[in-house]
Enzyme design. Structure first.
Site, PDB file in Angstrom:
ATOM      1  N   TYR A  14       0.804  -1.221   0.000  1.00  0.00           N
ATOM      2  CA  TYR A  14       0.000   0.000   0.000  1.00  0.00           C
ATOM      3  C   TYR A  14       0.839   1.274   0.000  1.00  0.00           C
ATOM      4  O   TYR A  14       0.282   2.373   0.033  1.00  0.00           O
ATOM      5  CB  TYR A  14      -0.910   0.022   1.241  1.00  0.00           C
ATOM      6  CG  TYR A  14      -1.820  -1.171   1.358  1.00  0.00           C
ATOM      7  CD1 TYR A  14      -3.006  -1.249   0.635  1.00  0.00           C
ATOM      8  CD2 TYR A  14      -1.484  -2.244   2.185  1.00  0.00           C
ATOM      9  CE1 TYR A  14      -3.837  -2.350   0.730  1.00  0.00           C
ATOM     10  CE2 TYR A  14      -2.312  -3.355   2.292  1.00  0.00           C
ATOM     11  CZ  TYR A  14      -3.484  -3.402   1.560  1.00  0.00           C
ATOM     12  OH  TYR A  14      -4.298  -4.497   1.653  1.00  0.00           O
ATOM     13  N   HIS A  19      -4.378   6.729  -0.357  1.00  0.00           N
ATOM     14  CA  HIS A  19      -4.879   6.588   1.011  1.00  0.00           C
ATOM     15  C   HIS A  19      -3.748   6.680   2.036  1.00  0.00           C
ATOM     16  O   HIS A  19      -4.009   6.861   3.231  1.00  0.00           O
ATOM     17  CB  HIS A  19      -5.582   5.230   1.135  1.00  0.00           C
ATOM     18  CG  HIS A  19      -6.807   5.229   1.992  1.00  0.00           C
ATOM     19  ND1 HIS A  19      -7.501   6.360   2.356  1.00  0.00           N
ATOM     20  CD2 HIS A  19      -7.486   4.185   2.574  1.00  0.00           C
ATOM     21  CE1 HIS A  19      -8.543   6.028   3.108  1.00  0.00           C
ATOM     22  NE2 HIS A  19      -8.545   4.717   3.260  1.00  0.00           N
ATOM     23  N   PHE A  64      -4.722  -1.715  10.319  1.00  0.00           N
ATOM     24  CA  PHE A  64      -5.211  -1.178   9.061  1.00  0.00           C
ATOM     25  C   PHE A  64      -6.008   0.088   9.342  1.00  0.00           C
ATOM     26  O   PHE A  64      -6.349   0.411  10.476  1.00  0.00           O
ATOM     27  CB  PHE A  64      -5.997  -2.237   8.291  1.00  0.00           C
ATOM     28  CG  PHE A  64      -5.083  -3.178   7.561  1.00  0.00           C
ATOM     29  CD1 PHE A  64      -4.675  -2.908   6.266  1.00  0.00           C
ATOM     30  CD2 PHE A  64      -4.580  -4.305   8.198  1.00  0.00           C
ATOM     31  CE1 PHE A  64      -3.795  -3.745   5.601  1.00  0.00           C
ATOM     32  CE2 PHE A  64      -3.703  -5.151   7.541  1.00  0.00           C
ATOM     33  CZ  PHE A  64      -3.306  -4.866   6.241  1.00  0.00           C
ATOM     34  N   ASN A  66      -8.955   1.216   9.197  1.00  0.00           N
ATOM     35  CA  ASN A  66     -10.217   1.233   9.935  1.00  0.00           C
ATOM     36  C   ASN A  66     -10.048   0.999  11.426  1.00  0.00           C
ATOM     37  O   ASN A  66     -11.001   1.187  12.190  1.00  0.00           O
ATOM     38  CB  ASN A  66     -11.168   0.177   9.375  1.00  0.00           C
ATOM     39  CG  ASN A  66     -11.490   0.418   7.922  1.00  0.00           C
ATOM     40  OD1 ASN A  66     -11.169   1.454   7.363  1.00  0.00           O
ATOM     41  ND2 ASN A  66     -12.123  -0.558   7.292  1.00  0.00           N
ATOM     42  N   ASN A 112     -12.851   6.523   7.530  1.00  0.00           N
ATOM     43  CA  ASN A 112     -12.972   5.517   8.577  1.00  0.00           C
ATOM     44  C   ASN A 112     -11.824   5.529   9.569  1.00  0.00           C
ATOM     45  O   ASN A 112     -11.991   5.120  10.722  1.00  0.00           O
ATOM     46  CB  ASN A 112     -13.118   4.125   7.954  1.00  0.00           C
ATOM     47  CG  ASN A 112     -14.514   3.888   7.415  1.00  0.00           C
ATOM     48  OD1 ASN A 112     -15.424   4.675   7.656  1.00  0.00           O
ATOM     49  ND2 ASN A 112     -14.689   2.810   6.676  1.00  0.00           N
TER      50      ASN A 112
END
Length: 243
Positions: A14, A19, A64, A66, A112
């Site tokens: 990632y 993000h 992660f 969230n 989130n």
């Protein structure tokens, strides 16, 4: 002491995602101000340091996105840091690419990671919203935020990260308006990000109500994984310090 948090998903998979621009901002701060090395604590990668004489703890959760509040809450409770002394840097779809805004409190705005921090600490922390632009339709959001920054986006991304690192002392001094003004003067935000085609989430990921992802059945990231991702992200995205 201030707690400065960058949000993202851990691991090289990632590292270049839109993000993860919060991780990139934390990496830029660490490199610009000589903070480090990072170590694993509080379910996160953390590094102690100072900027313009102000003590701070940089933190990038290894949960992660969230579940970001788990790491932030654990660090805040351990160091007895009030929400008013926490600054969270995160991606913002509703700002033009390269534009930033700062606010204290308020809602999660569909993010989130922010929502989970609010669940653990309440809403009184500061948010530095780093504009990544919007793909144009809600169905494209998941693919967009989990996509890597395109080469053309370097024109605004690296200057934004540089400007945030250059002027972050103003945030620590309680001068958010001056911080925003200095960053705006140093950067030239792009007008609009181009939408990407809608795609399904990667295998092993689940869509969430806010467009973020949670990894299903994934092993925990290695202790050094995020530190490596931070270093990789900064090497790729920061203009300064490269000669």
């Amino acid at each position: 002491m201030k707690l400065v948090v960058g949000l993202g998903n851990p691991g090289p998979r990632y590292a270049g995602n839109r993000h993860n621009v919060g991780f990139m901002a934390v990496a830029a701060l660490a490199r610009r101000h000589g903070i480090g090395p990072f170590r694993r604590k509080f379910q996160a990668q953390v590094a102690d340091g100072q900027i313009a004489g102000a003590r701070l703890l940089l933190l990038a959760p290894e949960t992660f996105m969230n579940a970001s509040g788990q790491a932030v809450g654990e660090a805040a409770r351990f160091h007895k840091i009030a929400p008013e002394d926490i600054i969270v840097l995160h991606d913002e779809l509703d700002l033009a690419p390269g534009k930033i805004k700062v606010k204290q409190g308020g809602g999660a705005g569909g993010h989130n990671g922010i929502r989970d921090i609010e669940a653990h600490l309440g809403p009184a922390f500061w948010r530095v919203r780093l504009g990544i632009g919007h793909p144009g339709h809600k169905d494209r959001v998941l693919t967009y935020v989990l996509g890597d920054f395109a080469k053309a986006e370097e024109d605004w991304l690296a200057p934004m990260l540089d400007a945030v690192a250059d002027h972050f002392a103003l945030m620590l001094e309680g001068r958010p308006a001056d911080f925003m003004s200095k960053v705006a003067a140093q950067t030239r935000p792009a007008e609009k990000a181009k939408p990407l085609a809608t795609a399904k989430p990667k295998e092993g990921e689940a869509r969430t109500s806010g467009g973020s992802v949670a990894e299903v059945g994934a092993p925990p990231p290695s202790p050094t994984g995020l530190a490596a991702a931070l270093a990789e992200a900064l090497d790729r995205k920061s203009q300064k310090g490269n000669g």
